[in-house]
Design an enzyme around this catalytic site. Sequence first.
Site, short mmCIF file in Angstrom:
data_model
loop_
_atom_site.label_atom_id
_atom_site.label_comp_id
_atom_site.label_asym_id
_atom_site.label_seq_id
_atom_site.Cartn_x
_atom_site.Cartn_y
_atom_site.Cartn_z
N GLU D 28 0.84 -1.20 0.00
CA GLU D 28 0.00 0.00 0.00
C GLU D 28 0.87 1.25 0.00
O GLU D 28 1.78 1.36 0.82
CB GLU D 28 -0.92 -0.02 1.23
CG GLU D 28 -1.93 -1.15 1.16
CD GLU D 28 -2.42 -1.60 2.53
OE1 GLU D 28 -2.14 -0.92 3.53
OE2 GLU D 28 -3.05 -2.67 2.60
N GLU D 58 -4.88 -6.65 2.52
CA GLU D 58 -3.68 -7.38 2.95
C GLU D 58 -3.72 -8.85 2.55
O GLU D 58 -2.69 -9.42 2.17
CB GLU D 58 -3.49 -7.26 4.45
CG GLU D 58 -2.95 -5.90 4.90
CD GLU D 58 -3.98 -4.80 4.89
OE1 GLU D 58 -5.18 -5.09 4.77
OE2 GLU D 58 -3.58 -3.63 5.01
N PHE D 81 2.72 -1.76 8.12
CA PHE D 81 3.06 -1.95 9.53
C PHE D 81 2.91 -3.45 9.79
O PHE D 81 1.93 -4.05 9.35
CB PHE D 81 2.11 -1.19 10.47
CG PHE D 81 2.40 0.28 10.59
CD1 PHE D 81 3.12 0.80 11.65
CD2 PHE D 81 1.95 1.16 9.62
CE1 PHE D 81 3.38 2.15 11.76
CE2 PHE D 81 2.21 2.53 9.71
CZ PHE D 81 2.93 3.02 10.80
N ALA D 82 3.85 -4.02 10.51
CA ALA D 82 3.77 -5.46 10.77
C ALA D 82 2.47 -5.81 11.49
O ALA D 82 1.97 -6.92 11.38
CB ALA D 82 4.96 -5.91 11.62
N PHE D 84 -0.35 -5.23 10.73
CA PHE D 84 -1.44 -5.59 9.81
C PHE D 84 -1.26 -6.96 9.18
O PHE D 84 -2.10 -7.40 8.39
CB PHE D 84 -1.62 -4.51 8.75
CG PHE D 84 -1.75 -3.14 9.32
CD1 PHE D 84 -2.50 -2.92 10.48
CD2 PHE D 84 -1.11 -2.06 8.75
CE1 PHE D 84 -2.61 -1.66 11.04
CE2 PHE D 84 -1.21 -0.80 9.29
CZ PHE D 84 -1.96 -0.59 10.44
N HIS D 127 -0.20 0.16 16.00
CA HIS D 127 0.92 0.53 15.14
C HIS D 127 2.27 0.39 15.84
O HIS D 127 3.21 1.11 15.52
CB HIS D 127 0.77 1.97 14.63
CG HIS D 127 -0.35 2.17 13.67
ND1 HIS D 127 -1.67 2.17 14.05
CD2 HIS D 127 -0.36 2.35 12.32
CE1 HIS D 127 -2.44 2.37 12.99
NE2 HIS D 127 -1.67 2.49 11.92
#
Lengths: 324, 324, 322, 322
Positions: D28, D58, D81-82, D84, D127
């Site tokens: 993204e 995702e 971001f990990a 997600f 986050h």
Amino acid sequence: MPGPDALLAMYAGMLRVRLFEERVRELFAGGRIPGFLHTSVGQEAIAVGAATALRPDDYVLSTHRGHGHLVAKGGSLRGLMAELYGKANGICHGKGGTMHIADVSVGYLGANGVLAAGCVLAPGVALSIRQRKSGQVALTFFGDGAANRGPFHEGVNLAALWRLPVIFLCENNRWASTTATGLSAAGGSIAARAAGYGLPGERIDGNDVLAVHAAVGRAAVRARAGEGPSLIEAATIRWVGHFEGDPQAYRSRDEAAEGRRTDPIARLARALEARGLLDAAAAGRIRAGVTAEIDDAVAHAEASPLPRPEDALTDLFAHYPWRD
Amino acid sequence: MPGPDALLAMYAGMLRVRLFEERVRELFAGGRIPGFLHTSVGQEAIAVGAATALRPDDYVLSTHRGHGHLVAKGGSLRGLMAELYGKANGICHGKGGTMHIADVSVGYLGANGVLAAGCVLAPGVALSIRQRKSGQVALTFFGDGAANRGPFHEGVNLAALWRLPVIFLCENNRWASTTATGLSAAGGSIAARAAGYGLPGERIDGNDVLAVHAAVGRAAVRARAGEGPSLIEAATIRWVGHFEGDPQAYRSRDEAAEGRRTDPIARLARALEARGLLDAAAAGRIRAGVTAEIDDAVAHAEASPLPRPEDALTDLFAHYPWRD
Amino acid sequence: MLMDFGDALNLALREEMRRDPRVYCIGEDIVLGVPFGVTKGLLDEFGAERVLNAPISEAAIVGSAMGAAMTGLVPVVDMHFADFVTCAMDEVANQIAKSRYMFGGQIDCPLVLRMPYGIGRSGGGHHSNSVEAWFVNIPGLKVCIPSTPADARGLLKTAIRDPDPVLLFEHRGLYRLTGEVEDAETLVPLGAADVKRAGRDVTVIATARMVHESLEAARRLAAEGIEVEVVDPRSLVPLDRATLAESVRRTHRVVIAEEGPMRGSTGAWLAWVVMEDCFDDLDAPIARVAAPNVPIPFSPPLEAFVTPTADNVAAAVRQVMK
Amino acid sequence: MLMDFGDALNLALREEMRRDPRVYCIGEDIVLGVPFGVTKGLLDEFGAERVLNAPISEAAIVGSAMGAAMTGLVPVVDMHFADFVTCAMDEVANQIAKSRYMFGGQIDCPLVLRMPYGIGRSGGGHHSNSVEAWFVNIPGLKVCIPSTPADARGLLKTAIRDPDPVLLFEHRGLYRLTGEVEDAETLVPLGAADVKRAGRDVTVIATARMVHESLEAARRLAAEGIEVEVVDPRSLVPLDRATLAESVRRTHRVVIAEEGPMRGSTGAWLAWVVMEDCFDDLDAPIARVAAPNVPIPFSPPLEAFVTPTADNVAAAVRQVMK
Ligand SMILES: Cc1ncc(C[n+]2csc(CCOP(=O)(O)OP(=O)(O)O)c2C)c(N)n1
Ligand SMILES: Cc1ncc(C[n+]2csc(CCOP(=O)(O)OP(=O)(O)O)c2C)c(N)n1
Ligand SMILES: [Mg+2]
Ligand SMILES: [Mg+2]
């Protein structure tokens, strides 16, 4: 309209799936085949109509009910049967089994124990097709129940957005395990969901192999022309239990009877007879030939060795010299 | 058509959101407010049109861009501002912050740092509404980008299937961060996806607070009547960056200008003036009142204490006497 | 009364649904109790309002449970197979686990996720996984893992009454295991380990199916004169560190047995916990029994090879006795 | 040359995309390199065919990467971001990790998941998470976690060339950290730990940001006469057990420092690994530095409280020196 040879090939193809699945059921009942078994008896027209409308090098992504898709795509019955037996020389060395069969040599990129997983894998296969300019297509099978999972939405949207060569082929057999389609898919139509993504979506008679062949053929032409994906909902009937051993308390016996009345194999047989392409003798020869192939596959599987227990540790990585 | 008082309340409501967000931006720029900040400047008509069409006890589920939704729902500006400051007496004791504000006392069940999460939470809120026979509705906000995640599909399908009192309100502000709606949502329309689930879906002018109020009002009536969910796509413009500090290289300055031309607040003001309900003096009084509220909230937040560091360990479980 | 693990869970559901009208069950095919029969018959007693057959939409099943729990209901979710929690991972890890905390304690989130898991019957790579370690690593969740019908019933009842989210890992190989269950309503508290067998020589900390494998190993080792103590934590979060430590301080030797993969699993973490509490009491390195670091294969000899058994536990005990 | 961690990753992507036309990036907002700038400018050099801005999907981003990897491409996924990855957990845990194995080795799955993670700047509960422990527990995945620009570049290059799936955890607090990076193309092998500082008294095993906190602690402790050795595993799967053990056998004292939550994290597992390899060499219980078992709070003093720092490492070192 396919020519005589193609029609006879479809007939033999459906019979091959039917007899293969019925044999598998017997073998499971007889304790020769382990696992959680889902067969596609009654749904042969979809597997065969689709496979015959595709090129040999086209890809298919399959489901938990995937034996028929692989048989139709031309997978080796020996390799498949040996895998279902859990034998060392099965296509997946016994590691996959019924819900995880794969035969990349014929473009069959795997059954799947997770519903709708193929809906997000397929767009990626299509990306590589586009990148390689190979003109292939990626077809993913999924069920009416699976159509309610998020990956259906994300996969269809992505494929539509990027006009990827994907065919989303929903086998609507009226049930997701014990749950009727009408009680799981709001609106009751999977095909109708296509419009929301600006896609063609059509509902076809999944027990008419020619209708499936034609619809998948149109979708493949569209895909190869760079016009993007299509969604096809093929209505069919699952003659047998959701899994082997399913008491089917959720439905009446009539449904299986209805299935037999609309048997896709008998239906094509009648059409072939009407056109003088098939008679009892020819039908007998075809059945004998298919039966012989399956007998051979069973004999091969029976004679094959089980994997060595420690082979459970192989095939994890291409190369892994480290100690864990 | 809402009466004079209601119209004036909408005007004040939008102004409250606008001035609150602009103050928050200043405070962030001045280093008073930490975090990853997303404000709703320009989108006030959706927050206020929706909130004023709901009952005070109706629920809303919000997004990463949720300050305005809470201000419109009647949340305490003091509690909210103190939370954005990360103060001990913020509505979430400083644990949540901008992307995780919640104020259950006004039915605001939480902003969310995960896009589209509310789409699957809302059907469950609606289940409890039905079980409790409370006649409430659950409205979930989500963006045009979030509409491409699986939970949108699963949540809309479940709510439609069970005819749950949910309103899916999509704020289409043309962008998902740097990505234009047309490059993320196949077909280009979120509202058009409703039909696939047998639902009403309509696209409205999200900069017309009366249009939003009317659409949400219709959806709420439908929901309370047990006729099920509705999907509303409200078109609007984000005047500012996706987050504070966004250089906005992906779009031209014209868009913000277009936003100002279609300013929902000025638009309602003109309508009110035309009907003799508002004049410069009255407008000034309203602005002064709202400004005073915000000044008070800021003064409160500034004067409030930060949490004690060790308070990071509270609020995890209702009761947890164990040593970890 | 004697009943099997699955019926004990069914009993717990009935008892709690009778006690509290806010409790409801949701999941795929739960009306007929497919595949493990735990929810069978609930529809007849409690009706379609409280026994909800959901579409195949794990994110919506789990997400909606949280929405309901935040607003006054008490959902009990049947994950069908724990493997499919991957399809609702955000709802569990980011929403359910964090909301009370992120919202500063404004909401309760009283829900239970029933997680049928484990190796067996050639289920293959997508129907055999032990994923409890992921959830032990997520603050905000409680995690139970019963080994007997009585514990299953008692823990599920406690989980349903807990104001916070609880995951209950039910080993699918235990559903037809029978055992004694109290006639009277009996709860098993969270954070209370249970010594399933007393022994002076070695402490075996085992969960779910491995409790039974460990008891079998203990019987065999008794014949060799080795007295094994089998301690079942029953809940991993909260964890009854006191009972574990008390046992280790007596035996000075520890084996930890689980069914998950060796690397980064709950057993590795429990080994750390024991070391933290009892380092100076250990007379030998802790030994672990777990599956090798591979997915679960289909073929019976392969599946058997990766499945930890009494043999593995016995071997580990002999090792720590050296 | 001197460059920052983010630019070093960008360089690695450019080098590998130039070398191998099968490599592409997807995620993204990656065209403009939002939020961390790692993919900035790639579009200009490699075009829209190989730098794909995806919708917020995702599951489709990660799932499609596997489909492409199975059929001849080499995707590098930016998870944004990990946190997600929860939205694509099935694709990672059940599909990507298992397919080579379940299919009996028929397919390669050469893909990289770039996982920006970590606490900082009041990112809040969604986050800021350290989720690497989940993936260490999933057989079939490789897991890297660099701490310097040179390691970031070298590991990403190696990961892209690996025929199996690799997750690269990039601490977002390190992106603007500058360091020396070789002019020549340099790869860092997987499974090769790096001793970031030599010392005789205590071995501190630390990852990512905690390597720098540990080095800072080491500088302070040196003033007190305590010589700390800082060992950075760099990849968790495979893990360089030999280098870790070699250090522990010299120092006999161990501290393990990470940013994830204490319970069930990679540090707990590493403690087990050290115990398994070096039990008899340990003169003191291993000490661990990690975040407390809570989600990551927003407010600066709260966030600071849960963030492991050099102070925590120094305290842990003093404890094991007692
Ligand atoms: C993600 C996921 N959820 C649940 C299951 C369990 N399950 C296996 S098959 C099945 C029903 C599938 O129905 P459908 O998609 O219509 O396919 P069909 O079985 O009818 O061919 C279910 C619920 C699963 N395998 N994966
Ligand atoms: C599941 C998930 N993926 C990605 C992100 C990162 N992200 C935060 S906001 C945003 C764009 C959202 O666009 P949209 O849904 O249209 O809402 P808007 O920001 O326009 O209000 C992205 C990609 C996220 N927060 N959650
Ligand atoms: Mg079906
Ligand atoms: Mg938007």
